[in-house]
Design an enzyme around this catalytic site. Structure first.
Site, PDB file in Angstrom:
ATOM      1  N   CYS A   1      -5.382   3.825  13.073  1.00 19.33           N
ATOM      2  CA  CYS A   1      -4.891   3.030  14.202  1.00 19.33           C
ATOM      3  C   CYS A   1      -5.861   1.884  14.476  1.00 19.33           C
ATOM      4  O   CYS A   1      -7.070   2.100  14.578  1.00 19.33           O
ATOM      5  CB  CYS A   1      -4.751   3.907  15.453  1.00 19.33           C
ATOM      6  SG  CYS A   1      -4.246   2.937  16.904  1.00 19.33           S
TER       7      CYS A   1
ATOM      8  N   CYS B   1      -2.296   7.249  20.506  1.00 18.36           N
ATOM      9  CA  CYS B   1      -2.316   6.313  21.637  1.00 18.36           C
ATOM     10  C   CYS B   1      -1.022   5.500  21.788  1.00 18.36           C
ATOM     11  O   CYS B   1      -0.898   4.712  22.729  1.00 18.36           O
ATOM     12  CB  CYS B   1      -3.522   5.380  21.539  1.00 18.36           C
ATOM     13  SG  CYS B   1      -3.327   4.077  20.314  1.00 18.36           S
TER      14      CYS B   1
ATOM     15  N   HIS C   1     -14.125   2.190  -0.073  1.00 20.10           N
ATOM     16  CA  HIS C   1     -13.090   1.185   0.220  1.00 20.10           C
ATOM     17  C   HIS C   1     -11.849   1.803   0.866  1.00 20.10           C
ATOM     18  O   HIS C   1     -10.789   1.198   0.854  1.00 20.10           O
ATOM     19  CB  HIS C   1     -12.700   0.445  -1.074  1.00 20.10           C
ATOM     20  CG  HIS C   1     -13.760  -0.482  -1.584  1.00 20.10           C
ATOM     21  ND1 HIS C   1     -13.761  -1.025  -2.850  1.00 20.10           N
ATOM     22  CD2 HIS C   1     -14.882  -0.979  -0.979  1.00 20.10           C
ATOM     23  CE1 HIS C   1     -14.827  -1.813  -3.000  1.00 20.10           C
ATOM     24  NE2 HIS C   1     -15.523  -1.788  -1.890  1.00 20.10           N
TER      25      HIS C   1
ATOM     26  N   TYR D   1       0.818  -1.218   0.000  1.00 18.98           N
ATOM     27  CA  TYR D   1       0.000   0.000   0.000  1.00 18.98           C
ATOM     28  C   TYR D   1       0.849   1.264   0.000  1.00 18.98           C
ATOM     29  O   TYR D   1       0.471   2.271  -0.614  1.00 18.98           O
ATOM     30  CB  TYR D   1      -1.002  -0.012   1.170  1.00 18.98           C
ATOM     31  CG  TYR D   1      -2.126  -0.970   0.883  1.00 18.98           C
ATOM     32  CD1 TYR D   1      -3.097  -0.648  -0.061  1.00 18.98           C
ATOM     33  CD2 TYR D   1      -2.196  -2.214   1.481  1.00 18.98           C
ATOM     34  CE1 TYR D   1      -4.107  -1.535  -0.378  1.00 18.98           C
ATOM     35  CE2 TYR D   1      -3.202  -3.111   1.179  1.00 18.98           C
ATOM     36  CZ  TYR D   1      -4.157  -2.765   0.244  1.00 18.98           C
ATOM     37  OH  TYR D   1      -5.153  -3.650  -0.073  1.00 18.98           O
TER      38      TYR D   1
HETATM   39  P1  OAD Z   1     -11.773  -3.876 -11.891  1.00 21.04           P
HETATM   40  O1  OAD Z   1     -10.323  -3.914 -12.222  1.00 21.04           O
HETATM   41  O2  OAD Z   1     -12.428  -5.130 -11.435  1.00 21.04           O
HETATM   42  O3  OAD Z   1     -12.602  -3.399 -13.168  1.00 21.04           O
HETATM   43  C1  OAD Z   1     -12.235  -2.288 -13.920  1.00 21.04           C
HETATM   44  C2  OAD Z   1     -13.336  -2.009 -14.926  1.00 21.04           C
HETATM   45  O4  OAD Z   1     -12.986  -0.800 -15.604  1.00 21.04           O
HETATM   46  C3  OAD Z   1     -13.523  -3.077 -16.008  1.00 21.04           C
HETATM   47  O5  OAD Z   1     -14.918  -3.272 -16.200  1.00 21.04           O
HETATM   48  C4  OAD Z   1     -12.918  -2.441 -17.267  1.00 21.04           C
HETATM   49  O6  OAD Z   1     -13.639  -2.784 -18.448  1.00 21.04           O
HETATM   50  C5  OAD Z   1     -13.125  -0.967 -16.984  1.00 21.04           C
HETATM   51  N1  OAD Z   1     -12.130  -0.096 -17.608  1.00 21.04           N
HETATM   52  C6  OAD Z   1     -10.804  -0.298 -17.798  1.00 21.04           C
HETATM   53  N2  OAD Z   1     -10.236   0.776 -18.373  1.00 21.04           N
HETATM   54  C7  OAD Z   1     -11.226   1.685 -18.559  1.00 21.04           C
HETATM   55  C8  OAD Z   1     -11.283   2.996 -19.100  1.00 21.04           C
HETATM   56  N3  OAD Z   1     -10.192   3.592 -19.590  1.00 21.04           N
HETATM   57  N4  OAD Z   1     -12.477   3.633 -19.115  1.00 21.04           N
HETATM   58  C9  OAD Z   1     -13.607   3.026 -18.630  1.00 21.04           C
HETATM   59  N5  OAD Z   1     -13.608   1.794 -18.106  1.00 21.04           N
HETATM   60  C10 OAD Z   1     -12.448   1.128 -18.064  1.00 21.04           C
HETATM   61  O7  OAD Z   1     -11.972  -2.701 -10.845  1.00 21.04           O
HETATM   62  P2  OAD Z   1     -13.174  -2.381  -9.844  1.00 21.04           P
HETATM   63  O8  OAD Z   1     -14.483  -2.843 -10.431  1.00 21.04           O
HETATM   64  O9  OAD Z   1     -13.045  -0.980  -9.452  1.00 21.04           O
HETATM   65  O10 OAD Z   1     -11.648  -3.565  -3.745  1.00 21.04           O
HETATM   66  O11 OAD Z   1     -12.811  -3.315  -8.630  1.00 21.04           O
HETATM   67  C11 OAD Z   1     -13.686  -3.300  -7.535  1.00 21.04           C
HETATM   68  C12 OAD Z   1     -12.964  -3.570  -6.265  1.00 21.04           C
HETATM   69  O12 OAD Z   1     -12.272  -4.808  -6.365  1.00 21.04           O
HETATM   70  C13 OAD Z   1     -11.864  -2.585  -5.913  1.00 21.04           C
HETATM   71  O13 OAD Z   1     -12.334  -1.433  -5.278  1.00 21.04           O
HETATM   72  C14 OAD Z   1     -11.003  -3.378  -5.007  1.00 21.04           C
HETATM   73  C15 OAD Z   1     -10.963  -4.647  -5.828  1.00 21.04           C
HETATM   74  O14 OAD Z   1     -10.522  -5.757  -5.281  1.00 21.04           O
HETATM   75  C16 OAD Z   1     -10.940  -3.421  -2.610  1.00 21.04           C
HETATM   76  O15 OAD Z   1      -9.783  -3.071  -2.583  1.00 21.04           O
HETATM   77  C17 OAD Z   1     -11.735  -3.723  -1.394  1.00 21.04           C
END
Ligand code: OAD
Length: 239
Positions: A120, A144, A112, A57
């Site tokens: 902490c 703390c 998220h 991170y």
């Molecule tokens: P993903 O990586 O699962 O999905 C990304 C999405 O963005 C896909 O549907 C792609 O088609 C689309 N995409 C990629 N490039 C793009 C662009 N230039 N313009 C528009 N769309 C585009 O990411 P998330 O759905 O955000 O959780 O993932 C959800 C959660 O899963 C995250 O917040 C994280 C992860 O594990 C935690 O960290 C708790």
């Protein structure tokens, strides 16, 4: 039944930041230095190997220095300003832990968590002044003294932030937009159908159809930097 008042909820995911050069979760093979991303984003990983999770991170936080908000982030910030001037309720929710919406000028709920913040484990105090921190450097809690300060990230198996506020807005909204999310991680993946069932018109932007897409949603395929500014103009005509 006609709704008394128009209001908008926008949900964004990794795709909105992809055009700024931030890697999506499920793109790029989903691996980081040989670890599945899911394996560093869990409370179990933190308990087992806190150094690894910390470094993951803090490196990602460091990498934010070299990226900038793009046209999609900026268009959403402009949308917020214009709707505020008209008195139309608007809520922007992101699954992203980057700070690009914030830097574009939006008020956004990070459901998220955020890379730019630590929390902490014992007293919950938040720390935001991290710019000086080297990725390997660890900080105890200034409030703390507890040693286990963690990234303020919601990991798999933990409850996302702001759920009450988000659900209230979803149940009352007349317009809902989902941008750049694959629609596989719940509860965020359920917002689209929740808003639709509550009677909202729904738009979806992504490169390919997400898992949770329904024929009733207006799907706009393409990159967020190309699609979102035009969609914002359309919404401003509607709202
Ligand atoms: P993903 O990586 O699962 O999905 C990304 C999405 O963005 C896909 O549907 C792609 O088609 C689309 N995409 C990629 N490039 C793009 C662009 N230039 N313009 C528009 N769309 C585009 O990411 P998330 O759905 O955000 O959780 O993932 C959800 C959660 O899963 C995250 O917040 C994280 C992860 O594990 C935690 O960290 C708790």
């Amino acid at each position: 039944m006609a709704r008394a008042r128009k209001s908008l909820v926008v949900l964004t995911g990794a795709g909105v930041s992809a055009d700024s050069g931030v890697q999506t979760f499920r793109g790029g093979g989903g691996l980081w230095e040989g670890h599945r991303v899911e394996d560093v984003a869990t409370p179990l990983a933190w308990a087992r190997d806190p150094r690894l999770v910390w470094r993951f991170y803090q490196l990602r936080r460091r990498a934010l220095r070299s990226v900038e908000p793009n046209a999609a982030h900026r268009a959403l910030a402009q949308l917020e300003r214009e709707l505020a001037a008209r008195g139309v309720p608007f809520l922007l929710v992101t699954q992203n832990v980057d700070d690009l919406h914030d830097r574009a000028g939006s008020s956004v709920l990070h459901m998220h968590g955020e890379l730019v913040q630590l929390r902490c484990e014992r007293c919950g105090a938040k720390v935001r002044e991290l710019e000086h921190l080297e990725p390997e450097e660890y900080v105890p809690c200034a409030a703390c003294g507890h040693a286990r300060v963690r990234p303020d990230i919601v990991w798999f198996g933990e409850l996302p932030y702001f759920m009450d506020e988000i659900e209230r807005a979803l149940l009352g909204c007349t317009h809902f937009v989902s941008i750049g999310t694959s629609g596989v991680v719940y509860p965020a993946a359920g917002f689209l159908s929740l808003a639709r069932h509550a009677g909202a018109r729904t738009w979806v932007n992504s490169l390919e159809a997400p898992e949770n897409l329904d024929p009733r949603d207006e799907f706009r395929a393409g990159r967020a930097i190309d699609v979102v500014p035009a969609l914002v103009d359309e919404l401003l005509r509607e709202l």
